[in-house]
Design a protein around this motif. Structure first.
Motif, PDB file in Angstrom:
ATOM      1  N   LYS A  13       1.057  -1.274   0.219  1.00 25.06           N
ATOM      2  CA  LYS A  13       0.055   0.079   0.192  1.00 25.06           C
ATOM      3  C   LYS A  13       0.714   1.204  -0.523  1.00 25.06           C
ATOM      4  O   LYS A  13       2.205   1.044   0.536  1.00 25.06           O
ATOM      5  CB  LYS A  13      -1.160   0.164   1.265  1.00 25.06           C
ATOM      6  CG  LYS A  13      -2.154  -1.140   1.089  1.00 25.06           C
ATOM      7  CD  LYS A  13      -2.759  -1.091   2.404  1.00 25.06           C
ATOM      8  CE  LYS A  13      -3.072  -2.161   2.766  1.00 25.06           C
ATOM      9  NZ  LYS A  13      -4.450  -2.399   1.928  1.00 25.06           N
ATOM     10  N   GLN A  14       0.579   2.765  -0.019  1.00 27.99           N
ATOM     11  CA  GLN A  14       1.492   4.129   0.222  1.00 27.99           C
ATOM     12  C   GLN A  14       0.204   4.811   0.581  1.00 27.99           C
ATOM     13  O   GLN A  14      -0.966   4.639   0.943  1.00 27.99           O
ATOM     14  CB  GLN A  14       1.337   4.126  -1.357  1.00 27.99           C
ATOM     15  CG  GLN A  14       2.121   3.217  -2.599  1.00 27.99           C
ATOM     16  CD  GLN A  14       2.104   3.818  -3.592  1.00 27.99           C
ATOM     17  OE1 GLN A  14       1.406   4.521  -4.219  1.00 27.99           O
ATOM     18  NE2 GLN A  14       3.302   3.170  -4.300  1.00 27.99           N
ATOM     19  N   GLY A  15       0.504   5.441   1.289  1.00 29.21           N
ATOM     20  CA  GLY A  15       0.382   6.765   1.865  1.00 29.21           C
ATOM     21  C   GLY A  15       0.004   6.667   3.132  1.00 29.21           C
ATOM     22  O   GLY A  15       0.184   5.693   3.574  1.00 29.21           O
ATOM     23  N   ARG A  16      -1.395   7.461   2.864  1.00 28.77           N
ATOM     24  CA  ARG A  16      -2.105   6.519   4.409  1.00 28.77           C
ATOM     25  C   ARG A  16      -2.917   5.098   4.376  1.00 28.77           C
ATOM     26  O   ARG A  16      -3.238   4.824   5.442  1.00 28.77           O
ATOM     27  CB  ARG A  16      -3.399   7.669   4.891  1.00 28.77           C
ATOM     28  CG  ARG A  16      -3.344   9.296   4.620  1.00 28.77           C
ATOM     29  CD  ARG A  16      -4.874   9.944   4.218  1.00 28.77           C
ATOM     30  NE  ARG A  16      -4.067  11.471   4.822  1.00 28.77           N
ATOM     31  CZ  ARG A  16      -5.035  11.905   4.817  1.00 28.77           C
ATOM     32  NH1 ARG A  16      -6.431  11.961   4.262  1.00 28.77           N
ATOM     33  NH2 ARG A  16      -4.894  13.634   5.266  1.00 28.77           N
ATOM     34  N   GLU A  17      -3.057   4.781   3.730  1.00 29.31           N
ATOM     35  CA  GLU A  17      -3.499   3.108   3.601  1.00 29.31           C
ATOM     36  C   GLU A  17      -2.839   2.612   4.156  1.00 29.31           C
ATOM     37  O   GLU A  17      -2.688   1.132   5.198  1.00 29.31           O
ATOM     38  CB  GLU A  17      -3.873   2.532   2.299  1.00 29.31           C
ATOM     39  CG  GLU A  17      -4.846   2.841   1.567  1.00 29.31           C
ATOM     40  CD  GLU A  17      -6.027   2.226   0.185  1.00 29.31           C
ATOM     41  OE1 GLU A  17      -4.817   1.377  -0.163  1.00 29.31           O
ATOM     42  OE2 GLU A  17      -6.712   2.785  -0.310  1.00 29.31           O
ATOM     43  N   ALA A  18      -1.155   3.027   4.143  1.00 32.36           N
ATOM     44  CA  ALA A  18       0.452   2.180   4.493  1.00 32.36           C
ATOM     45  C   ALA A  18       0.110   2.328   6.132  1.00 32.36           C
ATOM     46  O   ALA A  18       0.229   1.755   6.708  1.00 32.36           O
ATOM     47  CB  ALA A  18       1.472   2.142   3.819  1.00 32.36           C
ATOM     48  N   ASP A  19       0.150   3.870   6.481  1.00 33.64           N
ATOM     49  CA  ASP A  19       0.064   3.761   7.855  1.00 33.64           C
ATOM     50  C   ASP A  19      -0.744   3.101   8.328  1.00 33.64           C
ATOM     51  O   ASP A  19      -0.297   2.607   9.587  1.00 33.64           O
ATOM     52  CB  ASP A  19      -0.044   5.340   7.894  1.00 33.64           C
ATOM     53  CG  ASP A  19       1.292   6.360   7.313  1.00 33.64           C
ATOM     54  OD1 ASP A  19       2.803   5.485   6.514  1.00 33.64           O
ATOM     55  OD2 ASP A  19       0.996   7.478   6.777  1.00 33.64           O
ATOM     56  N   ALA A  20      -2.241   3.426   8.354  1.00 37.53           N
ATOM     57  CA  ALA A  20      -2.786   2.544   9.079  1.00 37.53           C
ATOM     58  C   ALA A  20      -2.607   0.933   9.522  1.00 37.53           C
ATOM     59  O   ALA A  20      -2.918   0.182  10.004  1.00 37.53           O
ATOM     60  CB  ALA A  20      -4.178   2.424   8.229  1.00 37.53           C
ATOM     61  N   ALA A  21      -1.945   0.007   8.075  1.00 39.28           N
ATOM     62  CA  ALA A  21      -1.385  -0.904   8.175  1.00 39.28           C
ATOM     63  C   ALA A  21      -0.390  -1.242   8.522  1.00 39.28           C
ATOM     64  O   ALA A  21      -0.647  -2.760   9.422  1.00 39.28           O
ATOM     65  CB  ALA A  21      -1.445  -1.909   6.121  1.00 39.28           C
ATOM     66  N   TRP A  22       0.383  -0.106   8.710  1.00 42.05           N
ATOM     67  CA  TRP A  22       1.461  -0.167   9.708  1.00 42.05           C
ATOM     68  C   TRP A  22       0.999  -0.177  11.540  1.00 42.05           C
ATOM     69  O   TRP A  22       1.281  -1.121  11.875  1.00 42.05           O
ATOM     70  CB  TRP A  22       2.184   0.987   9.200  1.00 42.05           C
ATOM     71  CG  TRP A  22       3.875   0.681  10.140  1.00 42.05           C
ATOM     72  CD1 TRP A  22       3.333   1.536  11.521  1.00 42.05           C
ATOM     73  CD2 TRP A  22       4.794   0.379  10.180  1.00 42.05           C
ATOM     74  NE1 TRP A  22       4.588   1.433  12.380  1.00 42.05           N
ATOM     75  CE2 TRP A  22       5.983   0.826  11.634  1.00 42.05           C
ATOM     76  CE3 TRP A  22       5.750  -0.735   9.460  1.00 42.05           C
ATOM     77  CZ2 TRP A  22       6.812  -0.070  11.868  1.00 42.05           C
ATOM     78  CZ3 TRP A  22       6.741  -1.014   9.422  1.00 42.05           C
ATOM     79  CH2 TRP A  22       7.657  -1.354  10.579  1.00 42.05           C
TER      80      TRP A  22
ATOM     81  N   VAL B  45       2.058  -4.347  12.339  1.00 43.58           N
ATOM     82  CA  VAL B  45       3.461  -4.323  13.048  1.00 43.58           C
ATOM     83  C   VAL B  45       3.035  -3.190  14.187  1.00 43.58           C
ATOM     84  O   VAL B  45       3.496  -3.887  15.379  1.00 43.58           O
ATOM     85  CB  VAL B  45       3.988  -3.332  12.382  1.00 43.58           C
ATOM     86  CG1 VAL B  45       5.548  -3.835  12.699  1.00 43.58           C
ATOM     87  CG2 VAL B  45       4.300  -4.428  11.251  1.00 43.58           C
ATOM     88  N   ALA B  46       3.132  -1.814  14.444  1.00 49.26           N
ATOM     89  CA  ALA B  46       2.340  -1.802  15.486  1.00 49.26           C
ATOM     90  C   ALA B  46       2.133  -1.666  16.654  1.00 49.26           C
ATOM     91  O   ALA B  46       2.955  -1.523  17.450  1.00 49.26           O
ATOM     92  CB  ALA B  46       3.114   0.524  15.548  1.00 49.26           C
ATOM     93  N   GLY B  47       0.797  -1.995  16.560  1.00 47.48           N
ATOM     94  CA  GLY B  47       0.001  -2.489  17.574  1.00 47.48           C
ATOM     95  C   GLY B  47       0.036  -3.657  18.217  1.00 47.48           C
ATOM     96  O   GLY B  47       0.505  -3.502  19.350  1.00 47.48           O
ATOM     97  N   PRO B  48       0.575  -4.384  17.246  1.00 47.74           N
ATOM     98  CA  PRO B  48       0.484  -5.850  18.311  1.00 47.74           C
ATOM     99  C   PRO B  48       1.956  -6.085  18.575  1.00 47.74           C
ATOM    100  O   PRO B  48       2.388  -6.534  19.574  1.00 47.74           O
ATOM    101  CB  PRO B  48       0.799  -6.872  16.296  1.00 47.74           C
ATOM    102  CG  PRO B  48      -0.144  -6.284  15.616  1.00 47.74           C
ATOM    103  CD  PRO B  48       0.319  -4.949  15.903  1.00 47.74           C
ATOM    104  N   SER B  49       2.899  -5.417  18.636  1.00 45.65           N
ATOM    105  CA  SER B  49       3.721  -5.366  18.429  1.00 45.65           C
ATOM    106  C   SER B  49       4.096  -4.816  20.638  1.00 45.65           C
ATOM    107  O   SER B  49       4.538  -5.068  21.234  1.00 45.65           O
ATOM    108  CB  SER B  49       5.564  -4.586  17.823  1.00 45.65           C
ATOM    109  OG  SER B  49       5.216  -3.113  17.573  1.00 45.65           O
ATOM    110  N   PHE B  50       2.985  -3.145  19.931  1.00 43.49           N
ATOM    111  CA  PHE B  50       3.156  -2.693  21.882  1.00 43.49           C
ATOM    112  C   PHE B  50       2.613  -3.706  22.301  1.00 43.49           C
ATOM    113  O   PHE B  50       2.601  -3.605  23.645  1.00 43.49           O
ATOM    114  CB  PHE B  50       2.470  -1.836  21.024  1.00 43.49           C
ATOM    115  CG  PHE B  50       2.857  -0.089  20.217  1.00 43.49           C
ATOM    116  CD1 PHE B  50       4.753   0.013  20.055  1.00 43.49           C
ATOM    117  CD2 PHE B  50       2.357   0.527  20.051  1.00 43.49           C
ATOM    118  CE1 PHE B  50       4.799   1.178  19.421  1.00 43.49           C
ATOM    119  CE2 PHE B  50       2.513   1.766  19.365  1.00 43.49           C
ATOM    120  CZ  PHE B  50       3.996   1.582  19.294  1.00 43.49           C
ATOM    121  N   GLY B  51       1.655  -4.128  22.318  1.00 46.54           N
ATOM    122  CA  GLY B  51       1.035  -5.516  23.031  1.00 46.54           C
ATOM    123  C   GLY B  51       2.159  -6.645  23.553  1.00 46.54           C
ATOM    124  O   GLY B  51       2.041  -6.690  24.951  1.00 46.54           O
TER     125      GLY B  51
END
Length: 314
Positions: A260-269, A273-279
């Motif tokens: 993905k690109q742009g906002r869609e890529a950020d949302a997917a991240w 990635v970010a959400g699960p890793s924080f948990g």
């Protein structure tokens, strides 16, 4: 994996128990390790983790430890670091041979320093031999995060990244360190993107414009191919750590992020990635959050304490 606290040796037949063994074990440093093949987003995740959990980063890429060739070695820029302190990033003499033993000593010192300041050490890099040497020689409690991307998507991203490196000035950067007696067996000159240019720099003065352009394309294609091969070797080592050494790696599949690109890529991240890793890291540090991390060392300590207390009671 990380060294585990050994279970207590209870004497048989009611023998005398060494009560010193009941004392809490020496607190070991907790470290987060971000692993993965080249180009999978390890640096981005490490910055997200460091800003979220008050961490500092210890680079474990065996080429990025050397000073210089920032484009060729794809070092994270100062802007991308977002103020997060980095250790062993571009600090080693580029003509030296910085081996796994050197890394282990330097990285362990950095981890002690970071932990002493109540910060979280985050080890980040694609050199699994460095990571393995460090983990197996030190007594750390570890949380392993594995950034993964499907091979076809990774291959495409790696090729595009090499093109961006060329546009950013990679050719001139390598030219500045080239000489006709170059040794590509040690230091920073072992980096992919350096030895491949040797024949180009030796021949370019004798070639016409078209032939020179064709040779440059061949060199760039070779760099792309060698980078793809490196990614596969890195994945093979990760598989060995998982399946042979039985390291508990938390896999984060970032494939959809790179599609993905742009906002869609950020949302997917954030979602993948970010959400699960924080948990996972929250669970590791404070025993809160999703049941995705089990602290094996703590469990064995608790079991050992229960056995010891039962023996005393008898």
């Amino acid at each position: 994996m990380c060294k585990q606290t050994q279970l207590l040796n209870i004497p048989p037949g009611g023998g005398r128990l060494n009560l010193q063994l009941l004392r809490p074990p020496r607190q070991t440093e907790k470290v987060v390790v971000v692993m993965g093949a080249t180009g999978t987003g390890k640096s981005k995740l490490s910055i997200d983790l460091a800003t979220r959990f008050s961490g500092e980063i210890v680079n474990s890429d065996k080429i990025q430890v050397y000073e210089g060739l920032d484009i060729v070695t794809n070092k994270i820029t100062e802007a991308e670091q977002r103020g997060v302190p980095h250790h062993l990033l571009g600090t080693i003499n580029p003509n030296s041979n910085f081996m796994a033993a050197n890394f282990t000593k330097s990285a362990s010192n950095a981890i002690k320093s970071i932990s002493s300041r109540k910060k979280l050490p985050i080890i980040v890099g694609g050199s699994n031999s460095y990571i393995e040497a460090l983990i197996e020689s030190e007594n750390y409690e570890c949380c392993f995060l594995w950034m993964d991307i499907s091979i076809p998507v990774l291959d495409s991203f790696v090729s595009d990244r090499v093109d961006r490196m060329v546009m950013a000035g990679m050719v001139e950067e390598v030219r500045n360190i080239f000489d006709f007696t170059s040794d590509y067996s040690r230091g920073i000159k072992t980096a992919i993107g350096v030895p491949e240019f040797d024949r180009y720099f030796r021949m370019e003065a004798f070639l016409g414009e078209e032939s020179r352009a064709n040779l440059l394309r061949e060199v760039i294609d070779e760099i792309k191919s060698n980078t793809r091969k490196l990614a596969r070797r890195q994945l093979e080592k990760i598989d060995r750590l998982r399946n042979v050494k039985e390291w508990n790696l938390h896999r984060l599949d970032a494939t959809d992020v790179f599609r993905k690109q742009g906002r869609e890529a950020d949302a997917a991240w954030e979602r993948l990635v970010a959400g699960p890793s924080f948990g996972i890291v929250s669970r590791f540090l404070w025993n809160v959050g999703p049941e995705r991390y089990r602290n094996v060392t703590a469990i064995r300590r608790a079991a050992a304490m229960e056995m010891a207390m039962a023996a005393v009671g008898h």
